[in-house]
Motif scaffolding. Structure first.
Motif, mmCIF file in Angstrom:
data_model
loop_
_atom_site.group_PDB
_atom_site.id
_atom_site.type_symbol
_atom_site.label_atom_id
_atom_site.label_comp_id
_atom_site.label_asym_id
_atom_site.label_seq_id
_atom_site.Cartn_x
_atom_site.Cartn_y
_atom_site.Cartn_z
ATOM 1 N N ALA A 2 0.842 -1.194 0.000
ATOM 2 C CA ALA A 2 0.000 0.000 0.000
ATOM 3 C C ALA A 2 0.878 1.246 0.000
ATOM 4 O O ALA A 2 2.000 1.232 0.484
ATOM 5 N N GLU A 3 0.334 2.336 -0.516
ATOM 6 C CA GLU A 3 1.104 3.567 -0.612
ATOM 7 C C GLU A 3 1.586 4.065 0.741
ATOM 8 O O GLU A 3 2.690 4.553 0.874
ATOM 9 N N LYS A 11 -7.076 -3.530 2.676
ATOM 10 C CA LYS A 11 -8.199 -4.377 3.086
ATOM 11 C C LYS A 11 -9.534 -3.661 2.883
ATOM 12 O O LYS A 11 -9.622 -2.454 3.015
ATOM 13 N N PRO A 12 -10.596 -4.436 2.593
ATOM 14 C CA PRO A 12 -11.928 -3.824 2.474
ATOM 15 C C PRO A 12 -12.426 -3.363 3.849
ATOM 16 O O PRO A 12 -11.861 -3.721 4.883
ATOM 17 N N TRP A 13 -13.508 -2.603 3.863
ATOM 18 C CA TRP A 13 -14.031 -2.034 5.110
ATOM 19 C C TRP A 13 -14.371 -3.097 6.137
ATOM 20 O O TRP A 13 -14.202 -2.888 7.325
ATOM 21 N N TRP A 14 -14.843 -4.254 5.687
ATOM 22 C CA TRP A 14 -15.262 -5.295 6.624
ATOM 23 C C TRP A 14 -14.082 -6.061 7.224
ATOM 24 O O TRP A 14 -14.265 -6.929 8.055
ATOM 25 N N CYS A 15 -12.879 -5.718 6.831
ATOM 26 C CA CYS A 15 -11.683 -6.370 7.362
ATOM 27 C C CYS A 15 -10.735 -5.339 7.970
ATOM 28 O O CYS A 15 -9.528 -5.456 7.888
ATOM 29 N N GLN A 16 -11.294 -4.314 8.565
ATOM 30 C CA GLN A 16 -10.521 -3.275 9.233
ATOM 31 C C GLN A 16 -10.470 -3.571 10.735
ATOM 32 O O GLN A 16 -11.324 -4.289 11.255
ATOM 33 N N PRO A 60 -0.335 -8.087 11.322
ATOM 34 C CA PRO A 60 0.278 -6.793 10.981
ATOM 35 C C PRO A 60 1.786 -6.745 11.261
ATOM 36 O O PRO A 60 2.539 -6.157 10.485
ATOM 37 N N ALA A 61 2.226 -7.374 12.345
ATOM 38 C CA ALA A 61 3.665 -7.394 12.646
ATOM 39 C C ALA A 61 4.434 -8.153 11.572
ATOM 40 O O ALA A 61 5.503 -7.715 11.133
ATOM 41 N N THR A 62 3.888 -9.262 11.143
ATOM 42 C CA THR A 62 4.521 -10.047 10.080
ATOM 43 C C THR A 62 4.542 -9.256 8.779
ATOM 44 O O THR A 62 5.545 -9.252 8.058
ATOM 45 N N TYR A 63 3.447 -8.564 8.485
ATOM 46 C CA TYR A 63 3.375 -7.745 7.272
ATOM 47 C C TYR A 63 4.450 -6.654 7.296
ATOM 48 O O TYR A 63 5.155 -6.455 6.309
ATOM 49 N N ARG A 64 4.573 -5.948 8.437
ATOM 50 C CA ARG A 64 5.582 -4.892 8.550
ATOM 51 C C ARG A 64 6.988 -5.463 8.384
ATOM 52 O O ARG A 64 7.834 -4.869 7.730
#
Length: 70
Positions: A2-3, A11-16, A60-64
């Motif tokens: 992502a930028e 992610k879509p709104w339902w996965c926030q 999120p930690a893995t993604y970062r």
């Protein structure tokens, strides 16, 4: 990626995060309101906590880590 570097932007709104938290609170509350038994609600709450840990902390930690953040 992502930028802004956040996986949540992809992610879509339902996965926030807010929908994950609200859904968990709703399911846990509904479990208590429907059955009013701690031995039913406790495992539901435990599953929700694992779900939150997985999707709000670990992923999120893995993604970062994989995308050079933090």
């Amino acid at each position: 990626m992502a930028e802004n570097g956040s996986m949540w932007a992809e992610k879509p709104w339902w996965c926030q995060p807010w929908t994950i938290v609200l859904t968990g609170l709703g399911v846990g509350s509904a479990s208590w309101l429907f059955w009013q038994r701690w031995w039913v609600t406790a495992p539901v709450a435990a599953a929700i906590l694992v779900w939150w840990w997985l999707f709000l902390v670990l992923v999120p930690a893995t993604y970062r880590q994989q995308n050079g953040g933090d």
